[in-house]
Write a protein that holds these residues in place. Sequence first.
Motif, short mmCIF file in Angstrom:
data_model
loop_
_atom_site.label_atom_id
_atom_site.label_comp_id
_atom_site.label_asym_id
_atom_site.label_seq_id
_atom_site.Cartn_x
_atom_site.Cartn_y
_atom_site.Cartn_z
N LYS A 120 63.58 0.27 73.02
CA LYS A 120 63.11 0.93 74.24
C LYS A 120 62.14 0.04 75.01
CE LYS A 120 63.56 5.53 72.30
NZ LYS A 120 62.84 6.67 71.74
N LEU A 121 61.46 -0.86 74.32
CA LEU A 121 60.49 -1.74 74.94
C LEU A 121 61.04 -3.12 75.25
CD1 LEU A 121 57.52 -0.89 72.57
CD2 LEU A 121 57.96 0.05 74.83
N CYS A 132 56.99 3.69 61.37
CA CYS A 132 56.78 3.24 62.75
C CYS A 132 55.61 4.02 63.35
CB CYS A 132 58.05 3.49 63.56
SG CYS A 132 57.87 3.17 65.33
N ASP A 187 64.71 1.40 66.98
CA ASP A 187 64.92 2.21 68.19
C ASP A 187 63.75 2.11 69.16
OD1 ASP A 187 67.43 3.06 67.38
OD2 ASP A 187 66.68 4.92 66.49
N CYS A 188 62.52 2.19 68.64
CA CYS A 188 61.34 2.11 69.52
C CYS A 188 61.21 0.71 70.12
CB CYS A 188 60.08 2.48 68.75
SG CYS A 188 59.95 4.25 68.42
N LEU A 243 57.07 -1.60 64.58
CA LEU A 243 57.86 -0.56 65.22
C LEU A 243 59.26 -0.53 64.63
CD1 LEU A 243 56.95 -1.13 68.96
CD2 LEU A 243 56.07 0.64 67.44
N CYS A 244 59.91 0.62 64.67
CA CYS A 244 61.29 0.72 64.21
C CYS A 244 62.22 0.10 65.26
CB CYS A 244 61.67 2.18 63.95
SG CYS A 244 61.80 3.19 65.43
N ALA A 302 54.88 4.43 66.40
CA ALA A 302 55.22 5.07 67.67
C ALA A 302 55.95 6.41 67.48
CB ALA A 302 56.08 4.13 68.51
N CYS A 303 56.87 6.47 66.50
CA CYS A 303 57.67 7.70 66.35
C CYS A 303 57.55 8.37 64.99
CB CYS A 303 59.14 7.40 66.63
SG CYS A 303 59.93 6.39 65.36
N SER A 332 52.53 1.56 74.49
CA SER A 332 53.11 2.45 73.48
C SER A 332 52.27 2.51 72.22
CB SER A 332 54.54 2.02 73.13
OG SER A 332 54.52 0.85 72.35
N ASN A 371 60.46 2.27 59.60
CA ASN A 371 60.65 1.14 60.51
C ASN A 371 61.54 0.04 59.96
OD1 ASN A 371 58.99 -0.39 58.83
ND2 ASN A 371 57.22 -0.23 60.15
#
Length: 63
Positions: A59-60, A10, A55-56, A52-53, A12-13, A42, A17
């Motif tokens: 969040k979006l 991912c 979790d990320c 993205l995974c 983002a984090c 992001s 992913n």
Amino acid sequence: MRMEDIGTICPACGMTNDCQMTGDKKCWCFDVQVDKAKLEQSLKDKSKDHCLCRDCLKKLSVQ
């Protein structure tokens, strides 16, 4: 970029992913509605070629 490359990290984090885009499969991410402005923010200055995974992406998501 090869299709299997998007299913690794991912952007983002940095976590795995777990992308499910292979062959004729539909990935879990297609069912998540995302706030596009938040998504763009992001991924600012990050690879936009990677998924993205879960979790990320959550969040979006649009609540």
